[in-house]
Design an enzyme around this catalytic site. Sequence first.
Site, mmCIF file in Angstrom:
data_model
loop_
_atom_site.group_PDB
_atom_site.id
_atom_site.type_symbol
_atom_site.label_atom_id
_atom_site.label_comp_id
_atom_site.label_asym_id
_atom_site.label_seq_id
_atom_site.Cartn_x
_atom_site.Cartn_y
_atom_site.Cartn_z
ATOM 1 N N HIS A 63 60.429 -18.995 13.658
ATOM 2 C CA HIS A 63 61.285 -18.170 14.593
ATOM 3 C C HIS A 63 61.066 -16.693 14.051
ATOM 4 O O HIS A 63 60.483 -16.078 15.086
ATOM 5 C CB HIS A 63 62.761 -18.681 14.721
ATOM 6 C CG HIS A 63 63.071 -19.999 14.901
ATOM 7 N ND1 HIS A 63 62.414 -20.460 16.042
ATOM 8 C CD2 HIS A 63 63.775 -20.779 14.473
ATOM 9 C CE1 HIS A 63 62.858 -21.692 16.157
ATOM 10 N NE2 HIS A 63 63.700 -22.034 15.210
ATOM 11 N N CYS A 77 66.281 -27.075 16.396
ATOM 12 C CA CYS A 77 67.542 -27.453 16.943
ATOM 13 C C CYS A 77 67.272 -28.517 18.087
ATOM 14 O O CYS A 77 68.205 -29.394 18.695
ATOM 15 C CB CYS A 77 68.056 -26.316 17.810
ATOM 16 S SG CYS A 77 67.033 -25.157 18.784
ATOM 17 N N LYS A 112 64.128 -31.350 9.328
ATOM 18 C CA LYS A 112 64.079 -29.900 9.349
ATOM 19 C C LYS A 112 62.750 -29.621 10.439
ATOM 20 O O LYS A 112 63.065 -28.755 11.507
ATOM 21 C CB LYS A 112 63.404 -29.415 8.092
ATOM 22 C CG LYS A 112 63.324 -27.873 8.266
ATOM 23 C CD LYS A 112 64.359 -26.940 8.446
ATOM 24 C CE LYS A 112 63.947 -25.435 8.225
ATOM 25 N NZ LYS A 112 64.763 -24.443 8.793
#
Length: 444
Positions: A10, A42, A132
């Site tokens: 990100h 997410c 993850k």
Amino acid sequence: MKVAVVGCTHAGTAAIMNTVKLYPQAEITVYEKNDNVSFLSCGIALYVGGVVKDPHGLFYSSPEQLESLGVNMKMQHEVSSIDTDQKTLSAKNLQTDEETTDTFDKLIVTTGSWPIMPRIEGSSLNNIVLCKNYAHSLHIIERAKSARHITVVGAGYIGIELVEAFEMSGKKVTLIDSSERILNKYLDEEFTAQIEKDFTDKGVQLALGQTVTSFSGNDSGSVKTVVTTAGTYETDLVILCIGFRPNTGLLKGQVDMLPNGAIIVDEYMQTSKKDVFAAGDSCAVLFNPTGKHAYIPLATNAVRMGTLTARNLVAPTTKYLGTQGTSGIKIFDFNIASTGLTELAAADAGIIAESVMIEDSYRPDFMPDNEDVKLKVVFEKDSRRVIGAQVMSKADLTQSINTLSVCIQNKMTVEDLGFVDFFFQPHYNKPWNLLNQAGLHAMQ
């Protein structure tokens, strides 16, 4: 200007794309040890639960897209060392084992975080997995196909979302956490009690207040049981969601860090070393409710910090406003969000706080249908400034927490909150907005 970027999820992706725009003449080289960039972890639970059908939608950029912007993408290259004084780095091509050395004028460290893997007896058994990255999500889905009983260790957001996804797909699920409550970092007991009830009503086994001490396996080398401080649980698959730690070993001893290794940056995203910038889950952030640096790994923090890194790369231009750690989650029928400090977290931080709870229908009773809402606002006793809030309802009222995040950032008091100008329309709220109600109740 030679810019080296280490890591590209990100924060890295945001830093790269904005650096390209702001400094078109810059020579940008990216070192990423994976074969993909910008994965939205997410969304793993949504993919596992079948809500997201195409996992490629969980990527919002690609190496090819960044290369088309003129960025030199060194994919599957792992940086082995960085010398911030000499402005050099060494990296290994994971496909060829070739070692290379490079120089830089500016360094952006966006190495992110990695799941905590406790040293527990039996943790190397098959069917004990982390959660993850993209590879993990594929691994979980494949292993879950043949698993009847799945155990999730860790009752934070990722763990809770996975429990929901597995329960809805018909699996027997056990949730283990050393804390006495789920989501205890985000919500106070008035909220978590309802979620825990929903889980148990649906057959999820909650093993809270227990710490995993060992795993045992079957004859084929796969996990068979999870042993905790309070019991033993049979299982076919274990997913570890215990938490994350910053992945910052490359800069250890070279820049200032928190005790857990999170890099401390100033309000312009610069580390304690000139021309070395950092952003995202590798960093500590300024946590506005306390005014101190804290480790809060969130994608929202990461993209903001990555964007600011680019804007401040040549000269300090745009300040970081800090964070409230604002987040949201949907569990079964409930829409839940929080910001800032819970009442318990405020006490742990040494802040003398009070709170107000509003439990009401979210719009007028004359409307043909309605939903109850629960809102809690936490405020510092002496200054009266708002320092935290939580909301839960079957109606989606989560945007109210974004509003309260702004209130915290601007150091507003509960008295201010009581009289802020909010619109009224029966479809959406009452003449006294829910947030106004909280402020007014706190004044009584």
